[in-house]
Design an enzyme around this catalytic site. Structure first.
Site, PDB file in Angstrom:
ATOM      1  N   LYS A 145      -5.053  -4.466   4.567  1.00  0.00           N
ATOM      2  CA  LYS A 145      -5.764  -5.189   5.463  1.00  0.00           C
ATOM      3  C   LYS A 145      -5.190  -5.370   6.951  1.00  0.00           C
ATOM      4  O   LYS A 145      -4.161  -5.435   7.050  1.00  0.00           O
ATOM      5  CB  LYS A 145      -6.681  -6.332   5.027  1.00  0.00           C
ATOM      6  CG  LYS A 145      -7.561  -5.900   3.570  1.00  0.00           C
ATOM      7  CD  LYS A 145      -8.456  -4.705   3.775  1.00  0.00           C
ATOM      8  CE  LYS A 145      -9.517  -4.773   2.616  1.00  0.00           C
ATOM      9  NZ  LYS A 145      -8.825  -4.058   1.372  1.00  0.00           N
TER      10      LYS A 145
HETATM   11  C1  LIG Z   1     -15.132  -3.833   0.999  1.00  0.00           C
HETATM   12  C2  LIG Z   1     -14.230  -4.600  -0.076  1.00  0.00           C
HETATM   13  N1  LIG Z   1     -14.685  -5.664  -0.435  1.00  0.00           N
HETATM   14  C3  LIG Z   1     -13.815  -6.295  -1.271  1.00  0.00           C
HETATM   15  C4  LIG Z   1     -12.522  -5.926  -1.229  1.00  0.00           C
HETATM   16  C5  LIG Z   1     -11.650  -6.811  -2.415  1.00  0.00           C
HETATM   17  O1  LIG Z   1     -10.623  -7.309  -1.425  1.00  0.00           O
HETATM   18  P1  LIG Z   1      -9.550  -8.247  -2.299  1.00  0.00           P
HETATM   19  O2  LIG Z   1      -8.570  -7.299  -2.677  1.00  0.00           O
HETATM   20  O3  LIG Z   1      -8.852  -9.061  -1.214  1.00  0.00           O
HETATM   21  O4  LIG Z   1     -10.241  -8.949  -3.374  1.00  0.00           O
HETATM   22  C6  LIG Z   1     -11.920  -4.844  -0.685  1.00  0.00           C
HETATM   23  C7  LIG Z   1     -10.594  -4.319  -1.014  1.00  0.00           C
HETATM   24  O5  LIG Z   1     -10.136  -3.505  -0.877  1.00  0.00           O
HETATM   25  C8  LIG Z   1     -12.921  -3.998  -0.026  1.00  0.00           C
HETATM   26  O6  LIG Z   1     -12.532  -2.932   0.553  1.00  0.00           O
END
Ligand SMILES: Cc1ncc(COP(=O)(O)O)c(C=O)c1O
Length: 385
Positions: A184
């Protein structure tokens, strides 16, 4: 052609992050403590939100956020199929029903017109996703929420730092979830942040640590350190000071990082402007895009190869690429449970078949950017109809 493989999204970790992690490891406190507190304060200040809660992922930020809003069995939450599965999983985890609605043709963000059609007496919340870092059409979504008495929790996993009509993502709806996953714009390895008003964020904080009314750092620093009260059947998804050590320095670099991301985006935009076989990412005038991902759409009728082969061809030219996302309704769990057909959400499905995410990260040199451009142009010219 480049000689070494260009990975899709490696992390960029500076010496100051490393020194801060070492400082934490040598201190008396490695789990949720003073550095998490500082990271929460500085993050809230950065986006201009009243309050912030650091957790172990965006998934957990959404989970404890929905829990704090009181979402549960019998409730419906409207979201998009064009997202990572966990946006929808968290609704299921709370025993509520996810209601998917199709996306807009240009941004691939949730279509507010279709949201309006999906509302019923069980709808409790909207969960829009600012896909790729491009904010959703928030005025219409917030207007619907106000009219119908709904909460808005935004998935801003891609959207740091982004703005909608001059207002930062993180300050728009009731609650906003950010991701600090390895790929990210800001990374703590794994991690996430929930922003919103102080009451909701404090309720989410209780959900994030076993439902205990006060956190461990406060408990162990207090006179009567053994005493605590469990007020909810909470989860366990607190951030550690080790992760916050990374986050504090990554946050300070966000403004510069965004400048670099935009240089790469401009180079891609210019290079692909006259390549009819590909469409460049949409962007609307009223937003500041966070440019987490640069996603091309292939005009497949002008090519002799499909998207999978296009990515293989990039890979054989040593360029890592990816697809964001396989729409949620196509995954077996959701397909079977809700009886979905791919064409139930035709805009998401048709566009999914054409999506290719190109590398866009802070480790790329100008020559890396050129090599991506050369590879895309070469694949297109070698396979045009
Ligand atoms: C659009 C979206 N929402 C949620 C997530 C989940 O993030 P995390 O891995 O921090 O839980 C991601 C992760 O790739 C994502 O791309």
């Amino acid at each position: 052609m480049r000689k070494t493989f260009l990975p899709f999204s490696p992390p960029k970790i500076g010496d100051d992050e490393i020194a801060e992690v070492v400082d934490t490891l040598k201190s008396d406190w490695i789990t949720t403590g003073p550095k998490v507190k500082r990271f929460e304060q500085e993050f809230a200040e950065f986006v201009g939100a009243p309050s912030a809660l650091a957790v172990s992922s965006a998934t957990d930020a959404m989970l404890v956020g929905l829990a704090a809003l009181g979402i549960g069995a019998g409730d419906e939450v409207i979201t998009t199929p064009m997202t990572f599965c966990s946006t929808v999983h968290v609704i299921e985890h709370l025993g509520a029903r996810p209601v998917l609605v199709d996306v807009e043709e240009d941004t691939l963000n949730i279509d507010p017109g279709r949201v309006a059609e999906a509302l019923n007496q069980n709808t409790r919340a909207l969960l829009p996703v600012h896909l790729y870092g491009h904010p959703c059409e928030m005025d219409t979504l917030l207007g619907l929420a106000e009219t119908h008495g709904l909460y808005v929790l935004e998935d801003a996993a891609h959207a740091l730092p982004a703005k909608y009509r001059g207002h930062a993502v993180g300050t728009l709806g009731d609650l906003t979830a950010f991701s600090f996953y390895a790929t990210k714009n800001l990374t703590t390895g794994e991690g996430g942040m929930l922003t919103g008003n102080s009451d909701l964020v404090e309720q989410a904080r209780i959900w994030s640590l076993h439902g205990i009314g006060s956190d461990a750092y406060t408990r162990y620093s207090a006179e009567d350190s053994w005493s605590y009260e469990v007020v909810l059947p909470g989860f366990k998804c607190n951030m550690t000071d080790i992760q916050a050590s990374l986050g504090l320095h990554q946050l300070r670099r966000q403004t510069d990082s965004q400048v670099r991301r935009r240089v790469i985006v401009r180079a891609y935009d210019e290079a692909f402007a006259n390549l009819a076989e590909v469409e460049r990412p949409a962007r609307r005038d009223e937003v500041e895009h966070a440019w987490h991902l640069y996603v091309l759409r292939l005009n497949l009728d002008m090519l002799t190869i499909d998207r999978a082969r296009f990515i293989q061809e990039l890979c054989s030219r040593n360029i890592g690429a990816s697809v964001h996302f396989i729409p949620v309704h196509m995954h077996p769990y959701y397909r079977v449970k809700y009886g979905y057909d791919p064409d139930d959400f035709p805009v998401a499905y048709r566009n999914y078949l054409r999506l290719v995410s190109l590398p866009l990260n802070l480790r790329m040199t100008d020559s890396d950017v050129d090599s991506v451009i050369d590879a895309v142009v070469d694949v297109v010219t070698s396979h045009r109809r």
